[in-house]
Motif scaffolding. Structure first.
Motif, PDB file in Angstrom:
ATOM      1  N   PHE B  15       2.769  -3.535  -7.606  1.00 18.07           N
ATOM      2  CA  PHE B  15       3.711  -3.916  -6.555  1.00 18.07           C
ATOM      3  C   PHE B  15       3.095  -4.904  -5.572  1.00 18.07           C
ATOM      4  O   PHE B  15       1.868  -5.031  -5.487  1.00 18.07           O
ATOM      5  CB  PHE B  15       4.198  -2.665  -5.820  1.00 18.07           C
ATOM      6  CG  PHE B  15       5.127  -1.827  -6.654  1.00 18.07           C
ATOM      7  CD1 PHE B  15       6.468  -2.144  -6.765  1.00 18.07           C
ATOM      8  CD2 PHE B  15       4.649  -0.734  -7.364  1.00 18.07           C
ATOM      9  CE1 PHE B  15       7.328  -1.392  -7.548  1.00 18.07           C
ATOM     10  CE2 PHE B  15       5.489   0.030  -8.150  1.00 18.07           C
ATOM     11  CZ  PHE B  15       6.836  -0.300  -8.236  1.00 18.07           C
ATOM     12  N   GLY B  16       3.981  -5.544  -4.802  1.00 19.09           N
ATOM     13  CA  GLY B  16       3.553  -6.467  -3.755  1.00 19.09           C
ATOM     14  C   GLY B  16       2.617  -7.522  -4.316  1.00 19.09           C
ATOM     15  O   GLY B  16       2.843  -8.059  -5.412  1.00 19.09           O
ATOM     16  N   LYS B  17       1.558  -7.793  -3.579  1.00 18.87           N
ATOM     17  CA  LYS B  17       0.600  -8.827  -3.968  1.00 18.87           C
ATOM     18  C   LYS B  17      -0.012  -8.568  -5.346  1.00 18.87           C
ATOM     19  O   LYS B  17      -0.359  -9.503  -6.069  1.00 18.87           O
ATOM     20  CB  LYS B  17      -0.507  -8.887  -2.905  1.00 18.87           C
ATOM     21  CG  LYS B  17      -1.391 -10.087  -3.037  1.00 18.87           C
ATOM     22  CD  LYS B  17      -2.483 -10.089  -1.981  1.00 18.87           C
ATOM     23  CE  LYS B  17      -3.381 -11.304  -2.176  1.00 18.87           C
ATOM     24  NZ  LYS B  17      -4.547 -11.258  -1.287  1.00 18.87           N
ATOM     25  N   SER B  19       1.348  -7.601  -7.985  1.00 21.89           N
ATOM     26  CA  SER B  19       2.183  -8.095  -9.086  1.00 21.89           C
ATOM     27  C   SER B  19       1.896  -9.569  -9.379  1.00 21.89           C
ATOM     28  O   SER B  19       2.168 -10.057 -10.469  1.00 21.89           O
ATOM     29  CB  SER B  19       3.667  -7.887  -8.770  1.00 21.89           C
ATOM     30  OG  SER B  19       4.049  -8.715  -7.688  1.00 21.89           O
ATOM     31  N   LEU B  77      -0.175   0.695  -5.479  1.00 20.74           N
ATOM     32  CA  LEU B  77       0.581   0.421  -4.267  1.00 20.74           C
ATOM     33  C   LEU B  77      -0.306  -0.197  -3.190  1.00 20.74           C
ATOM     34  O   LEU B  77      -1.111   0.499  -2.572  1.00 20.74           O
ATOM     35  CB  LEU B  77       1.181   1.724  -3.730  1.00 20.74           C
ATOM     36  CG  LEU B  77       1.891   2.629  -4.756  1.00 20.74           C
ATOM     37  CD1 LEU B  77       2.224   3.978  -4.133  1.00 20.74           C
ATOM     38  CD2 LEU B  77       3.143   1.970  -5.282  1.00 20.74           C
ATOM     39  N   PRO B  78      -0.163  -1.490  -2.935  1.00 18.88           N
ATOM     40  CA  PRO B  78      -0.915  -2.085  -1.826  1.00 18.88           C
ATOM     41  C   PRO B  78      -0.342  -1.587  -0.497  1.00 18.88           C
ATOM     42  O   PRO B  78       0.704  -0.931  -0.489  1.00 18.88           O
ATOM     43  CB  PRO B  78      -0.688  -3.588  -2.006  1.00 18.88           C
ATOM     44  CG  PRO B  78       0.556  -3.717  -2.815  1.00 18.88           C
ATOM     45  CD  PRO B  78       0.672  -2.465  -3.644  1.00 18.88           C
ATOM     46  N   PHE B  80       1.738  -0.778   2.650  1.00 16.77           N
ATOM     47  CA  PHE B  80       3.180  -0.994   2.794  1.00 16.77           C
ATOM     48  C   PHE B  80       3.476  -1.956   3.941  1.00 16.77           C
ATOM     49  O   PHE B  80       2.787  -1.970   4.951  1.00 16.77           O
ATOM     50  CB  PHE B  80       3.889   0.333   3.067  1.00 16.77           C
ATOM     51  CG  PHE B  80       3.595   1.409   2.057  1.00 16.77           C
ATOM     52  CD1 PHE B  80       3.291   1.088   0.742  1.00 16.77           C
ATOM     53  CD2 PHE B  80       3.625   2.759   2.419  1.00 16.77           C
ATOM     54  CE1 PHE B  80       3.016   2.082  -0.198  1.00 16.77           C
ATOM     55  CE2 PHE B  80       3.352   3.756   1.486  1.00 16.77           C
ATOM     56  CZ  PHE B  80       3.045   3.425   0.185  1.00 16.77           C
ATOM     57  N   SER B  81       4.552  -2.724   3.800  1.00 19.53           N
ATOM     58  CA  SER B  81       4.941  -3.627   4.888  1.00 19.53           C
ATOM     59  C   SER B  81       6.456  -3.762   4.981  1.00 19.53           C
ATOM     60  O   SER B  81       6.999  -4.852   5.105  1.00 19.53           O
ATOM     61  CB  SER B  81       4.261  -4.988   4.702  1.00 19.53           C
ATOM     62  OG  SER B  81       4.539  -5.531   3.428  1.00 19.53           O
ATOM     63  N   GLY B  82       7.124  -2.610   4.928  1.00 21.94           N
ATOM     64  CA  GLY B  82       8.573  -2.616   5.092  1.00 21.94           C
ATOM     65  C   GLY B  82       8.946  -2.731   6.562  1.00 21.94           C
ATOM     66  O   GLY B  82       8.093  -2.734   7.439  1.00 21.94           O
ATOM     67  N   GLY B  83      10.240  -2.812   6.797  1.00 22.29           N
ATOM     68  CA  GLY B  83      10.749  -2.861   8.168  1.00 22.29           C
ATOM     69  C   GLY B  83      10.781  -4.259   8.731  1.00 22.29           C
ATOM     70  O   GLY B  83      10.322  -5.186   8.095  1.00 22.29           O
TER      71      GLY B  83
END
Lengths: 156, 83
Positions: B15-17, B19, B77-78, B80-83
């Motif tokens: 996920f994220g970076k 990927s 899972l790197p 998290f940076s949601g929101g």
């Protein structure tokens, strides 16, 4: 249809979806507020809106954020957070919407909406939900810069 | 002919970076635990060495070396940076 959560809703096994493709429209937010006028036991609402900021990174401006998530895990986690918050605070209802895909600067990417009989519960629950979403949900934001390069967002 | 290969299939999601380094997903076999898996991924994708990530096996975040069940899903899972 599910404007007002009730106890049977909290007990539901399948996690509720929180994801919206693209930005969250202001009209959706105002509709959501309007739907609560029929629940007259509510005395206070608290709303948090996350908006994409035009940060400047190495002299280049952010023009959008592209969100991706580990959907299944995010919805499971959100379900746990929802239950924990409902058991901690006397809330009438709770609504959470998070964007996926591209959201331009100035647009809304997160909408958290809590309601309670008295303001304190709605305010505290709303704050706690926002913090927990940022810390615990497997969601990633890719900041798209004006020259089409990008950098992965880091939450503060 | 007798096939001795361990049939264990492991689906890995990035996920994220991550990927961008390893692609969105890959399927591996013949790995018994998460330490072996991570070591294998570091060899296959050396750029992972510079990245910080948590590991989830069948959607459970793990903190120590964990046995990989048959047909499991592993996610890297790197932060998290949601929101």
């Amino acid at each position: 249809m599910d404007a007002i959560a009730n106890t049977s809703n909290i007990m539901k096994k399948t996690p509720k979806n929180i994801f919206t493709e693209g930005p969250i429209a202001p009209a959706f937010i105002s509709d959501s507020i309007a739907k609560h006028s029929s629940n007259t036991s509510i005395g206070g609402h608290s709303i948090f809106l996350g908006q994409v900021r035009a940060d400047v990174i190495d002299d280049k401006q952010v023009i959008a954020i592209e969100y991706t998530a580990y959907n299944e895990l995010a919805l499971e986690k959100m379900h746990q957070i929802r239950e924990a918050i409902f058991s901690k605070y006397p809330l009438t209802c709770m609504h959470i919407h998070h964007s996926l895909g591209r959201v331009a600067v100035g647009e809304i990417c997160l909408f958290v909406f809590t309601s309670s009989a008295h303001r304190r519960a709605a305010i505290d629950a709303c704050n706690e939900i926002v913090e927990r979403i940022k810390n615990e949900l497997p969601i990633w934001g890719k900041e798209i810069l004006e020259d089409a390069s990008h950098q992965w967002k880091v939450n503060q | 002919m007798l096939i001795m290969e361990n049939g264990k299939r492991i689906q890995v999601f990035f996920f994220g970076k991550l990927s961008e380094i390893a692609g969105a997903a890959t399927t591996l076999s013949n790995l018994h635990n998460t330490d072996e898996l991570i070591q294998h991924l570091h060899t296959q994708f050396p750029a992972l060495a510079n990245e910080k990530f948590a590991v989830a096996v069948n959607k459970q975040t793990i903190h120590t070396n964990t046995e990989l069940p048959d047909n499991c899903t592993v996610a890297l899972l790197p932060p998290f940076s949601g929101g």
